[in-house]
Design a protein around this motif. Structure first.
Motif, PDB file in Angstrom:
ATOM      1  N   TYR A  91       0.843  -1.190   0.000  1.00  0.00           N
ATOM      2  CA  TYR A  91       0.000   0.000   0.000  1.00  0.00           C
ATOM      3  C   TYR A  91       0.882   1.244   0.000  1.00  0.00           C
ATOM      4  CZ  TYR A  91      -4.103  -2.731   1.464  1.00  0.00           C
ATOM      5  OH  TYR A  91      -5.135  -3.623   1.545  1.00  0.00           O
TER       6      TYR A  91
ATOM      7  N   ARG B  60       3.589   0.672   2.857  1.00  0.00           N
ATOM      8  CA  ARG B  60       3.340  -0.434   3.772  1.00  0.00           C
ATOM      9  C   ARG B  60       3.269  -1.719   2.965  1.00  0.00           C
ATOM     10  NH1 ARG B  60      -1.444  -0.949   8.372  1.00  0.00           N
ATOM     11  NH2 ARG B  60      -0.142  -2.045   9.870  1.00  0.00           N
TER      12      ARG B  60
ATOM     13  N   LEU C  20       2.761  -5.804   2.286  1.00  0.00           N
ATOM     14  CA  LEU C  20       1.916  -6.901   2.736  1.00  0.00           C
ATOM     15  C   LEU C  20       2.714  -8.191   2.638  1.00  0.00           C
ATOM     16  CD1 LEU C  20      -1.401  -5.960   0.969  1.00  0.00           C
ATOM     17  CD2 LEU C  20      -1.029  -6.013   3.419  1.00  0.00           C
TER      18      LEU C  20
ATOM     19  N   GLN D 187       0.071  -7.258   7.355  1.00  0.00           N
ATOM     20  CA  GLN D 187       0.609  -5.948   7.013  1.00  0.00           C
ATOM     21  C   GLN D 187       1.888  -5.669   7.775  1.00  0.00           C
ATOM     22  OE1 GLN D 187      -2.360  -2.828   6.198  1.00  0.00           O
ATOM     23  NE2 GLN D 187      -3.792  -4.168   7.247  1.00  0.00           N
ATOM     24  N   GLY D 188       2.851  -5.136   7.081  1.00  0.00           N
ATOM     25  CA  GLY D 188       4.104  -4.729   7.703  1.00  0.00           C
ATOM     26  C   GLY D 188       3.987  -3.339   8.264  1.00  0.00           C
ATOM     27  N   ASN D 189       5.110  -2.793   8.605  1.00  0.00           N
ATOM     28  CA  ASN D 189       5.141  -1.470   9.215  1.00  0.00           C
ATOM     29  C   ASN D 189       4.992  -0.379   8.167  1.00  0.00           C
ATOM     30  OD1 ASN D 189       5.720  -2.761  11.653  1.00  0.00           O
ATOM     31  ND2 ASN D 189       7.913  -2.672  11.225  1.00  0.00           N
ATOM     32  N   LEU D 190       4.550   0.776   8.618  1.00  0.00           N
ATOM     33  CA  LEU D 190       4.544   1.966   7.771  1.00  0.00           C
ATOM     34  C   LEU D 190       5.949   2.545   7.717  1.00  0.00           C
ATOM     35  CD1 LEU D 190       1.409   4.129   8.623  1.00  0.00           C
ATOM     36  CD2 LEU D 190       2.064   3.273   6.390  1.00  0.00           C
TER      37      LEU D 190
END
Lengths: 117, 117
Positions: free
Chosen positions: A33, A95, A97, A102-105
């Motif tokens: 994202y 971010r 996936l 979801q990983g970190n921002l």
């Protein structure tokens, strides 16, 4: 490692005009994202717009739209009909996936937008 | 979307003391995040806090300096321990908007502005 680059530390726009903020990112992932957040002087982080990497269509939210170029890893934000209330720091964020999680921002350094009356 | 509150909104502390920042969310969320934003800088993730497990710290941040509690699905605290002037920052809490969806942006609290003398 993923990185997000905002090459414009400061931008200025005349009220009612259009401005484009640049963002590039570096990743080897295919599913992720992208976001633009706005942080006014009140320091509250506000989500402006988001884009899913698998969607070719550019996201639009009222006066805000993005130009997402996946091959070029570019994600610019266009603000149309700029208003005084648009003055803020704008952060581009990424971010990833991982298999649906979801990983970190990861944030860029930000662009300070000024709006001239 | 999630509504997030933080306490205190700001504080001025003496070197060597500790401050605990509270983050309250109006709905149950799986993941809560703590960020630091140093003056004029972007956001850096300190740690991810999941309910019922130890927080996961990012490189450069350690539990002894930034202990985190996550007693339930709507609340978390971050303590800044043995403070020095270099800890002067805005500390932001954030959450994922939905426990289930892929489509979640992160929502942010209003931040806590910490000044260490």
């Amino acid at each position: 490692a993923q990185t997000v680059t905002q090459s414009q530390p400061e931008m200025s726009v005349q009220e009612a005009e259009t401005v484009t903020l640049s963002c590039t990112y570096d990743t080897s992932e295919s599913d992720y994202y992208l976001f633009w957040y706005k942080q006014p002087p009140s320091r509250q982080m506000i989500l402006v717009i988001r884009q899913e990497a698998y969607k070719q269509q550019n996201a639009t939210e009222n006066r805000f739209s993005v130009n997402f170029q996946k091959a070029a890893k570019s994600f610019s934000l266009k603000i149309s009909d700029s208003q005084l209330g648009d003055a803020a720091m704008y952060f581009c964020a990424y971010r990833v996936l991982y298999g649906g999680s979801q990983g970190n921002l990861i944030f860029g350094k930000g662009t300070k937008l000024s709006v001239k009356p | 979307s999630a509504v997030i509150s933080q306490k205190p909104s700001r504080d001025i502390c003496q070197r060597g003391t500790s401050l605990t920042i509270q983050c309250q969310v109006d709905s149950q969320v799986t993941m809560m995040f703590w960020y630091r934003q140093q003056p004029g800088q972007s956001l850096t993730l300190i740690a991810t806090a999941n309910q019922g497990s130890e927080a996961t710290y990012e490189s450069g941040f350690v539990i002894d300096k930034f202990p985190i509690s996550r007693p339930n699905l709507t609340f978390s605290t971050l303590t800044v321990s043995n403070m020095s002037p270099e800890d002067s920052s805005i500390y932001l809490c954030s959450v994922d908007g939905d426990r289930q969806g892929r489509q979640d942006p992160q929502y942010f609290g209003p931040g806590t502005r910490l000044t260490v003398l």
